[in-house]
Design a protein around this motif. Structure first.
Motif, short mmCIF file in Angstrom:
data_model
loop_
_atom_site.label_atom_id
_atom_site.label_comp_id
_atom_site.label_asym_id
_atom_site.label_seq_id
_atom_site.Cartn_x
_atom_site.Cartn_y
_atom_site.Cartn_z
N ALA A 93 0.84 -1.20 0.00
CA ALA A 93 0.00 0.00 0.00
C ALA A 93 0.87 1.24 0.00
N ARG A 94 0.25 2.35 -0.42
CA ARG A 94 0.94 3.63 -0.37
C ARG A 94 -0.06 4.72 -0.07
N SER A 95 0.30 5.58 0.90
CA SER A 95 -0.53 6.71 1.30
C SER A 95 0.24 8.00 1.02
N ASN A 96 -0.47 9.02 0.53
CA ASN A 96 0.23 10.29 0.33
C ASN A 96 0.41 11.06 1.63
N PHE A 97 -0.20 10.61 2.71
CA PHE A 97 0.02 11.17 4.04
C PHE A 97 1.42 10.74 4.50
N GLU A 98 2.35 11.70 4.56
CA GLU A 98 3.74 11.45 4.88
C GLU A 98 4.41 10.50 3.88
#
Length: 291
Positions: A110-115
């Motif tokens: 997974a990848r989050s643009n949060f941090e």
């Protein structure tokens, strides 16, 4: 040598014994075949509708050979007012791909643009709630995730950017409408940058789901930090939402005081408080693909 008469007597004896025990043996075998509790174990299904309750992991895994794609959105706080359209002008997003190695083992990236956070995780079903031949009152799953913060705001080495979380997910489907979960969690951060942060964090998560109708349920969870620093300025996580099933999709609409959508953030770093109106609206949308 054995005489012909002796052989005849032995044969007659065996025939008599067989005629005596055969009805009893046949009846006993028939009783066992008719007894569902002997011939089959019934495993509880759909304790939760998706792999997450709201933020917390549920006990559910993805079926073997199935790709489960999830898009998560988290908007700004509702108390930001009309100028930011109550938080809708600001949004973070996370994309995750869950793949079923077996029916009981799921791996995720997974990848989050949060941090700018990347994740790799594995979830394993250890015990499954069941009735019948083998009764098990609970389901227990294990979840481990490694998180890597890639934000350029931090001048850290690769090792310093890593954090980890391990969870035991204990669930029980009470009846067809109500399911409960207890999720003791551990979060380790290789690096801390606030004076009141801790490297090792222990959290007790509590969650539940109640069906309103066959396609809609209300979900809630609370994450209690067990060893928070006495001067910690962050808050325990509280989230409430709805699951809506629409054929091949599951929509999850929720309100939470957690800005981040990965374990380190929503378990230990909630800057928002429900009492102050720091509530984030968000939604998850999932779709499954049979590969």
């Amino acid at each position: 040598m054995i005489s012909t008469n002796s052989i005849a007597r032995i044969g007659a004896l065996f025939a008599t014994i067989f005629l005596i025990i055969q009805p009893t043996f046949s009846q006993g075998l028939l009783d066992e075949l008719n007894d569902d509790s002997v011939k089959q174990t019934y495993f509880t299904e759909a304790t939760f509708k998706d792999t997450r309750i709201v933020n917390l992991q549920s006990n559910e895994t993805v079926g073997k050979g199935v790709l489960h794609f999830v898009i998560q959105h988290r908007f700004g706080t509702i108390n930001s007012g009309f100028y930011d359209l109550f938080g809708l002008d600001n949004a973070d997003m996370k994309m995750s791909f869950d793949y079923g190695v077996t029916d009981d083992i799921t791996v995720t990236c997974a990848r989050s643009n949060f941090e700018k956070t990347f994740e790799g995780s594995v979830k394993v079903k250890l015990l499954k709630q069941s009735t019948g031949a083998r009764e098990m009152p609970l389901s227990i799953s294990w979840y481990s995730v490694m998180m890597y913060t890639n934000s350029r705001e931090y001048d850290y080495s690769h090792v310093q950017r890593l954090s980890y979380s391990h969870q035991a997910i204990i669930t029980r489907k009470i009846n067809k409408d109500l399911s409960l979960a207890l999720v003791p969690s551990f979060v380790h951060k290789n690096t801390i940058d606030e004076p009141n942060e801790l490297h090792d964090n222990f959290i007790l998560g509590i969650g539940g789901r109640h069906k309103i109708n066959p396609r809609v349920s209300i979900n809630a969870e609370y994450n209690l930090r067990l060893n928070a620093h006495e001067n910690d300025q962050t808050f325990d996580g509280l989230s409430i939402g709805f699951d809506i099933e629409t054929g091949g999709h599951v929509f999850q609409l929720h309100a939470t005081n957690s800005a981040g959508m990965f374990e380190r953030s929503f378990l230990t770093e909630n800057a928002g408080s429900w009492a102050n109106g720091d509530i984030y609206f968000g939604f998850n949308m999932s779709r499954v693909f049979n590969l």
